[in-house]
Motif scaffolding. Structure first.
Motif, PDB file in Angstrom:
ATOM      1  N   THR A  50       0.741  -1.281   0.151  1.00 35.44           N
ATOM      2  CA  THR A  50      -0.054   0.041  -0.129  1.00 35.44           C
ATOM      3  C   THR A  50       0.921   1.272   0.102  1.00 35.44           C
ATOM      4  O   THR A  50       0.630   2.204  -0.644  1.00 35.44           O
ATOM      5  CB  THR A  50      -0.939  -0.042   1.227  1.00 35.44           C
ATOM      6  N   TRP A  51       1.927   1.320   0.861  1.00 35.69           N
ATOM      7  CA  TRP A  51       2.863   2.489   0.913  1.00 35.69           C
ATOM      8  C   TRP A  51       3.426   2.447  -0.447  1.00 35.69           C
ATOM      9  O   TRP A  51       3.587   3.732  -1.021  1.00 35.69           O
ATOM     10  CB  TRP A  51       3.667   2.206   1.838  1.00 35.69           C
ATOM     11  N   PHE A  52       4.049   1.477  -1.113  1.00 28.10           N
ATOM     12  CA  PHE A  52       4.626   1.455  -2.228  1.00 28.10           C
ATOM     13  C   PHE A  52       3.793   2.026  -3.463  1.00 28.10           C
ATOM     14  O   PHE A  52       4.289   2.907  -4.393  1.00 28.10           O
ATOM     15  CB  PHE A  52       4.958   0.047  -2.746  1.00 28.10           C
ATOM     16  N   VAL A  53       2.694   1.736  -3.504  1.00 27.36           N
ATOM     17  CA  VAL A  53       1.453   2.350  -4.578  1.00 27.36           C
ATOM     18  C   VAL A  53       1.645   3.604  -4.420  1.00 27.36           C
ATOM     19  O   VAL A  53       1.586   4.689  -5.382  1.00 27.36           O
ATOM     20  CB  VAL A  53       0.119   1.761  -4.733  1.00 27.36           C
ATOM     21  N   GLY A  54       1.264   4.131  -3.103  1.00 24.54           N
ATOM     22  CA  GLY A  54       1.364   5.652  -3.004  1.00 24.54           C
ATOM     23  C   GLY A  54       2.395   6.450  -3.077  1.00 24.54           C
ATOM     24  O   GLY A  54       2.577   7.664  -3.822  1.00 24.54           O
ATOM     25  N   ASP A  55       3.691   5.968  -2.965  1.00 23.69           N
ATOM     26  CA  ASP A  55       4.905   6.609  -3.047  1.00 23.69           C
ATOM     27  C   ASP A  55       5.176   6.482  -4.646  1.00 23.69           C
ATOM     28  O   ASP A  55       5.661   7.640  -4.811  1.00 23.69           O
ATOM     29  CB  ASP A  55       5.955   5.789  -2.380  1.00 23.69           C
ATOM     30  N   LEU A  56       4.744   5.471  -5.306  1.00 24.86           N
ATOM     31  CA  LEU A  56       5.054   5.348  -6.845  1.00 24.86           C
ATOM     32  C   LEU A  56       4.398   6.597  -7.509  1.00 24.86           C
ATOM     33  O   LEU A  56       4.877   7.193  -8.267  1.00 24.86           O
ATOM     34  CB  LEU A  56       4.682   4.076  -7.381  1.00 24.86           C
ATOM     35  N   ILE A  57       3.102   6.637  -7.106  1.00 28.13           N
ATOM     36  CA  ILE A  57       2.088   7.653  -7.689  1.00 28.13           C
ATOM     37  C   ILE A  57       2.718   9.203  -7.474  1.00 28.13           C
ATOM     38  O   ILE A  57       2.904   9.893  -8.318  1.00 28.13           O
ATOM     39  CB  ILE A  57       0.690   7.504  -7.297  1.00 28.13           C
TER      40      ILE A  57
END
Length: 708
Positions: A50-57
């Motif tokens: 979840t953190w990864f997706v938010g950080d990627l965007i």
């Protein structure tokens, strides 16, 4: 017991134990300190999808924003556009290791770029030994090391000495400076030195408006398009909430979109031509160039040293002010000292990549926060985009119109201007600080504007400290919520709008000081106390009957007039001090109280009671007690207050020899004790009636023996 027995020091055994404890805990403390320098180790183990997706965007979004902005800001700093990309790459990549803010984005900023441009131009006018890029990277190293040291020493709190109006003043002034300096480039006007003071740049630009070229069409339409996208997307977002996410992304990428569009236009115009009619960026070297350790010698250190304080101030202030604001909004704590480590390390390492000083960007940080960033690791994804741009997109950078970059700069810095709503909230002195910062920024430079506004702010602070509000109080009755038939009292100044306030009984005066009581204001407060008493109470001591015995600086007529004016006034009986707002008192202030007491005694001809109310700091009570206040004893020494009587006079059995007051010290109607030692081994120093009170009401009852 002799005075030599009053040795207020810990025992040697305690010192030895403390030293052993410190030595034994040193390895663990050192490990904890090193661990605190890298906060990433506290959360990286919990990193999830979840953190990864938010950080990627968020990281990808910031990467697309930072590429055109950093190129534009490099032009403001008088550097080739690729150096803005170098600074951005290092900033967004390194910061995550040291960050305490998930929202911050480090890179080139408008104010820092303007300051660097002015500084480099000034240096090159006098000394051309080193290039602009070499000077910029040296400033990155030196300022980075200084700020890093501030962080490692954990003294980041020094930013508190710079007020918000100072920051707002030089930020607004810098924004106006940048806008004016970019207008000439926006219109394609050449021959205007944009490094001159802003008022000269403005005058020269207006004088050369007739020299505008076709670049003006590109620059003006680009600027117009940026604002159309910004406000158009905001309107559509409010009108169609379901599409808010799409409108937000479109609005966020407006800089990138506009630069791409106008780069394509410039490329199409160039087809079939040997020269492009537009002023374009042209060749941008691919990749990271000039990477490595730069030579640092005494000559370049001497050149850069005078400018380091101003650059360090901007680095720290911009970054921490922005980081703390996002911390408050998003409910997390920002550590100023740790953030100093972050920007210090980023800039020191940035020198290896030929970067120039970088700090936190408000606009990019706001976009990052709205993009749903989850951790500081989002900067890694931004760094990947920047490095891809450096290696893969530099051929496309060739056709970017300079006027389009000028439009991007003007559009970005316009938000730095303080809005009227903020200016309306400023008090008169804060507004003066704001105006001073703006004016010196406008007519001189960012560096001078910072120095002058900070100095002016400190002077105003010292004036406020040295001239505190000092008031005489009366009381007004207020209804009690428990019993509407009875009254409580509020103590208010005896001046409008409290004209109906009840004055204290005859011969009793209540004073209130609204600030710390220290050496800058001690003499001022003493004069106010003594003068008020002489003007409002009767002199009870005999005056010289012979004119020859009068003081040299007063005539007989003055004495006689004063006697006649004061003859109807009441004699002084008691003085009550309200110390509710006094949180610090020093030895100078205590000494002035003693001096005032002596002067009042000579004037009143008798002993005057001195009561103190609302003292909530025990150290203040102790200072007053040692000076002879707060007790019926007239002497001004702990030794004179009483005699220590301990069993066998064995002071070694006392764990602490520092005097402290018992819990009953506030009560004026009871006897309390000054105690030496702990609760198990109390040694009475003396028993005296105290004049410390929990409230003004209690102090007034004590001063009037309960008759008021």
């Amino acid at each position: 017991m002799s005075d030599s027995n009053y040795i207020f020091e810990p025992k040697r055994k305690d010192l030895k134990n403390d030293a052993q404890r410190i030595i034994s805990q040193a390895p663990r403390s050192s490990f904890e300190y090193i661990k605190s320098i890298f906060p990433i180790f506290g959360w990286i183990g919990r990193y999830n999808t979840t953190w990864f997706v938010g950080d990627l965007i968020a990281g990808t979004t910031i990467g697309l924003v930072v590429i055109p902005q950093s190129m534009a800001y490099a032009k403001v700093a008088a550097l080739p556009v690729q150096y803005g990309l170098y600074s951005s790459f290092v900033g967004v990549t390194i910061y995550c290791l040291f960050a305490t803010s998930k929202d911050m984005t480090i890179g080139p900023t408008a104010v820092m770029s303007l300051l660097m441009g002015q500084t480099i131009t000034t240096i090159l006018k006098e000394n051309q030994t080193y290039s602009a890029t070499r000077l910029a990277s040296t400033f990155s190293l030196l300022t980075g090391l200084i700020v890093l040291l501030i962080g490692l020493l954990r003294i980041g709190y020094i930013v508190r000495f710079v007020s918000n109006p100072v920051i707002a003043g030089f930020t607004t002034g810098s924004a106006v400076n940048i806008v004016i300096s970019q207008v000439a480039g926006l219109l394609g006007i050449t021959g205007v030195n944009t490094r001159d003071p802003t008022y000269l740049v403005l005058g020269n630009t207006l004088a050369n408006l007739n020299r505008a070229t076709v670049d003006a069409a590109v620059g003006l339409t680009c600027l117009l398009l940026l604002y159309v996208i910004k406000y158009g997307m905001q309107f559509l977002s409010n009108r169609f909430p379901k599409g808010e996410r799409i409108f937000f992304v479109t609005n966020t990428l407006r800089n990138f979109t506009v630069v791409v569009v106008y780069t394509l236009i410039a490329f199409l115009i160039n087809i079939g031509r040997t020269t492009n009619p537009l002023n374009i960026v042209k060749t941008v070297p691919a990749g990271l160039n000039d990477v490595g350790i730069k030579e640092l010698n005494s000559e370049i250190l001497g050149i850069c040293a005078p400018y380091l304080p101003g650059i360090c101030v901007v680095l720290i202030l911009e970054h921490i002010a922005i980081a703390k604001s996002f911390g408050r909004v998003n409910d997390y704590k920002v550590e100023p000292s740790q953030e100093c480590i972050a920007i210090g390390a980023t800039n020191a390492i940035g020198c290896l990549f030929s970067a120039y000083p970088a700090t936190g960007s408000f606009s990019r940080s706001a976009i990052k926060a709205k993009s749903g960033v989850r951790t500081p690791l989002a900067g890694i994804f931004s760094g990947i985009l920047v490095i891809l741009a450096l290696y893969a997109l530099t051929p496309a950078f060739y056709y970017i119109p300079n006027s389009a970059l000028n439009a991007v700069i003007i559009h970005a810095v316009a938000d730095l201007v303080s809005p009227p709503s903020y200016i309306k909230q400023l008090w008169i002195w804060d507004f003066a600080v704001f105006v001073v910062g703006f004016i010196f920024n406008f007519f001189f430079s960012v560096e001078i504007g910072i120095y002058v506004s900070v100095a002016f702010s400190l002077v105003i602070t010292l004036i406020r400290i040295s001239r505190p509000r000092f008031e005489t109080l009366g009381r007004i009755a207020i209804a009690s919520f428990k019993d509407l038939a009875s009254n409580n009292y509020a103590y208010v100044p005896l001046k409008p709008p409290f004209n109906d306030a009840q004055k204290p009984p005859s011969g009793i005066i209540i004073f209130r000081l609204d600030r710390m009581f220290t050496y800058p204001n001690a003499d001022y407060v003493e004069d106010l106390i003594v003068n008020y008493i002489k003007d409002n109470t009767r002199r009870m001591t005999e005056l010289p009957t012979n004119a020859n015995d009068l003081p040299w600086n007063q005539s007989n007529e003055v004495f006689e007039t004063r006697i006649m004016e004061n003859s109807e006034l009441p004699p002084l009986k008691a003085i009550i001090f309200d110390f509710s707002a006094v949180h610090i008192i020093d030895s100078t202030a205590v000494q002035t109280l003693i001096s005032a007491k002596k002067a009042i005694s000579r004037y009143s001809g008798s002993e005057v009671e001195y009561h103190f109310a609302n003292i909530l700091n025990e150290s203040i009570q102790k200072s007053l007690l040692i000076a002879g206040f707060g007790t019926a004893n007239k002497k001004a020494s702990l030794v004179d207050i009483g005699t220590v009587t301990a069993e066998n006079n064995d002071l070694e059995n006392t764990k602490s020899l520092e005097p402290r007051l018992s819990n009953t010290e506030f009560k004026s109607d009871e006897v309390s004790e000054i105690v030496v030692g702990n609760s198990e081994d109390t040694t009475t120093v003396g028993k005296e009636k105290k004049f410390f009170h929990l409230s003004l009401e209690e102090a007034l009852r004590a001063a009037t023996n309960g008759t008021w």
